[in-house]
Design an enzyme around this catalytic site. Sequence first.
Site, short mmCIF file in Angstrom:
data_model
loop_
_atom_site.label_atom_id
_atom_site.label_comp_id
_atom_site.label_asym_id
_atom_site.label_seq_id
_atom_site.Cartn_x
_atom_site.Cartn_y
_atom_site.Cartn_z
N VAL A 104 69.10 67.20 80.13
CA VAL A 104 69.95 66.84 79.00
C VAL A 104 69.29 65.68 78.28
O VAL A 104 68.72 64.79 78.91
CB VAL A 104 71.36 66.44 79.48
CG1 VAL A 104 72.23 66.04 78.28
CG2 VAL A 104 72.02 67.57 80.25
N CYS A 105 69.33 65.71 76.95
CA CYS A 105 68.83 64.60 76.14
C CYS A 105 67.34 64.35 76.46
O CYS A 105 66.56 65.29 76.59
CB CYS A 105 69.71 63.38 76.38
SG CYS A 105 69.59 62.08 75.13
N THR A 106 66.96 63.08 76.63
CA THR A 106 65.55 62.78 76.89
C THR A 106 65.14 63.06 78.33
O THR A 106 64.00 62.78 78.71
CB THR A 106 65.24 61.30 76.55
OG1 THR A 106 66.16 60.46 77.26
CG2 THR A 106 65.36 61.05 75.05
#
Length: 231
Positions: A104-106
């Site tokens: 998720v995300c970075t």
Amino acid sequence: MTEAQPIHIAFLLFPGITQLDMTGPAQVLSRLPHARIHLVSRTLDPVPTDAQFALLPTATFADVPRADILCVPGGFGTVAAMEDEATLAWLRQVGTEAEWVTSVCTGSLLLAAAGLLTGYRAACHWASREQLTFFGVEPVAKRVVFDRNRVSGGGVTAGIDFALALVAAIAGEEHAKFVQLSLEYDPHPPFDSGSPERADAATLARYRAMVEKYAPGRTEKVKEIAGKLAM
């Protein structure tokens, strides 16, 4: 009748994690049939988040050598985690055998640094998405990206969408719909400012200034890490 096999789901914790990157998907994935959630860190010490509270790991790297689902959240601590060999070694160990390798995300940058996304397509937070190219990963501007057994969500709140899509892939769409209803996931944001394409210029500039304050030179640092890992 044999007892159903549990689904072991390992979330990586590291200092500076964005807690919603982890807690959002964990809430959804915990409702997979026979799910077992593991919050894994180097030690069992509380892990500080970027929300001014800590998360308690349930296991160390040594305790969880394998999992059915590996999930890596992001956050401002991502860059430091990318330079931690113990973290990368654990990701490689678990990710090599996991049925699903996710982020998720970075968190997708962490997977990329561990060599687990080379040649794959992946999502990431919009402000860091292009950094995936440093690791031979194709960035995709979507909330959820499936590429074989790699599944990635975009920034922060996309983790809930990602987790519901993964539940559907594992347990079927009807069960995913049931989980969505049980969580009353029916978002109606009060502002249309959730992407750089729709946010006004002042809000976008304020965000970029915040990133530069708390993670100065992040793009250059990630590029440097990618170069070292490629040697």
